[in-house]
Design a protein around this motif. Structure first.
Motif, PDB file in Angstrom:
ATOM      1  N   THR A 174       0.831  -1.206   0.000  1.00  0.00           N
ATOM      2  CA  THR A 174       0.000   0.000   0.000  1.00  0.00           C
ATOM      3  C   THR A 174       0.865   1.256   0.000  1.00  0.00           C
ATOM      4  O   THR A 174       0.610   2.199  -0.748  1.00  0.00           O
ATOM      5  CB  THR A 174      -0.932  -0.001   1.223  1.00  0.00           C
ATOM      6  OG1 THR A 174      -1.761  -1.165   1.175  1.00  0.00           O
ATOM      7  CG2 THR A 174      -1.792   1.252   1.269  1.00  0.00           C
ATOM      8  N   LEU A 175       1.901   1.265   0.836  1.00  0.00           N
ATOM      9  CA  LEU A 175       2.774   2.429   0.926  1.00  0.00           C
ATOM     10  C   LEU A 175       3.579   2.637  -0.351  1.00  0.00           C
ATOM     11  O   LEU A 175       3.766   3.774  -0.804  1.00  0.00           O
ATOM     12  CB  LEU A 175       3.683   2.322   2.149  1.00  0.00           C
ATOM     13  CG  LEU A 175       2.953   2.539   3.474  1.00  0.00           C
ATOM     14  CD1 LEU A 175       3.813   2.072   4.646  1.00  0.00           C
ATOM     15  CD2 LEU A 175       2.543   3.996   3.636  1.00  0.00           C
ATOM     16  N   ILE A 176       4.063   1.570  -0.956  1.00  0.00           N
ATOM     17  CA  ILE A 176       4.794   1.685  -2.230  1.00  0.00           C
ATOM     18  C   ILE A 176       3.878   2.279  -3.300  1.00  0.00           C
ATOM     19  O   ILE A 176       4.261   3.210  -4.025  1.00  0.00           O
ATOM     20  CB  ILE A 176       5.341   0.318  -2.692  1.00  0.00           C
ATOM     21  CG1 ILE A 176       6.407  -0.189  -1.722  1.00  0.00           C
ATOM     22  CG2 ILE A 176       5.895   0.398  -4.117  1.00  0.00           C
ATOM     23  CD1 ILE A 176       6.736  -1.671  -1.904  1.00  0.00           C
ATOM     24  N   LEU A 177       2.667   1.756  -3.393  1.00  0.00           N
ATOM     25  CA  LEU A 177       1.731   2.244  -4.401  1.00  0.00           C
ATOM     26  C   LEU A 177       1.342   3.696  -4.133  1.00  0.00           C
ATOM     27  O   LEU A 177       1.192   4.490  -5.078  1.00  0.00           O
ATOM     28  CB  LEU A 177       0.497   1.343  -4.460  1.00  0.00           C
ATOM     29  CG  LEU A 177       0.762  -0.094  -4.918  1.00  0.00           C
ATOM     30  CD1 LEU A 177      -0.515  -0.925  -4.825  1.00  0.00           C
ATOM     31  CD2 LEU A 177       1.358  -0.136  -6.310  1.00  0.00           C
ATOM     32  N   ALA A 178       1.191   4.067  -2.878  1.00  0.00           N
ATOM     33  CA  ALA A 178       0.867   5.461  -2.535  1.00  0.00           C
ATOM     34  C   ALA A 178       2.014   6.390  -2.913  1.00  0.00           C
ATOM     35  O   ALA A 178       1.785   7.469  -3.485  1.00  0.00           O
ATOM     36  CB  ALA A 178       0.553   5.580  -1.046  1.00  0.00           C
TER      37      ALA A 178
END
Length: 189
Positions: A174-178
């Motif tokens: 989730t953090l990578i995609l954000a």
């Protein structure tokens, strides 16, 4: 009619509490559901926008070891919310786990990590840093036996791992995609 919890019977109380709830559903049916409760948490993806790298951790997680024989997984630093705000806890966890003194935090969201089972709500942050912000070695709190290995990885490689479905930790994905959605220029090689 709204759903309501009729009773909760806790079958274990330790670091986590495990319970069985009797619930009356909106249609009137009464069912049992399991609940795991250990509090809320934070997850942080520290990244250096100048060098285009992120700092992550590798550490043993027993559930993936049990379920799939995975010894360690690549993860964003994270931890439980103790006293203080989620932001204060995010900064503390980043210092303990990866030795970074974080300033600005970019809030991504607060979401249930697995709403079908746990009460845990995880507060997610992106956190820019620079070379001068690495002030300790990291590795985790000594008394917690975390055995954390700190990994600094180019953002382009991290994105490629996400694209190949090699990131198995949901908060990290989730953090990578954000970060990729908010700062796509950082992922250009």
């Amino acid at each position: 009619m709204k759903a309501e919890i009729l009773t909760i019977r806790f079958v274990h109380e330790g670091w986590s509490r495990f319970g069985i709830a009797r619930v009356r559903l909106a249609d009137g049916a009464v069912v049992e559901r399991e609940i795991e409760d250990h509090g809320n948490s934070v997850g942080i993806l520290p990244y250096d926008p100048e060098r285009r790298v992120a700092t992550l951790v590798r550490e043993l997680r027993v559930p993936p070891l049990f379920a799939a024989g995975e010894q360690v997984q690549l993860e964003a630093p994270a931890g439980m919310i103790d006293a203080g705000s989620p932001e204060e806890n995010a900064r503390r966890e980043a210092m303990e786990e990866v030795g970074l003194r974080l300033g600005a935090l970019e809030f991504v969201g607060a979401t249930y990590s697995c709403a079908s089972l746990t009460t845990e709500k995880i507060h997610l942050y992106l956190a820019p840093y620079g070379r001068a912000d690495r002030v300790e070695a990291g590795g985790g709190a000594e008394d917690e036996h975390e055995n954390i290995r700190v990994i600094e990885m180019p953002l382009a490689e991290l994105a490629a791992r996400a694209d190949r479905a090699e990131i198995t930790d949901l908060k990290t994905l989730t953090l990578i995609l954000a970060l990729r959605a908010r700062h796509p220029e950082l992922f250009v090689p």
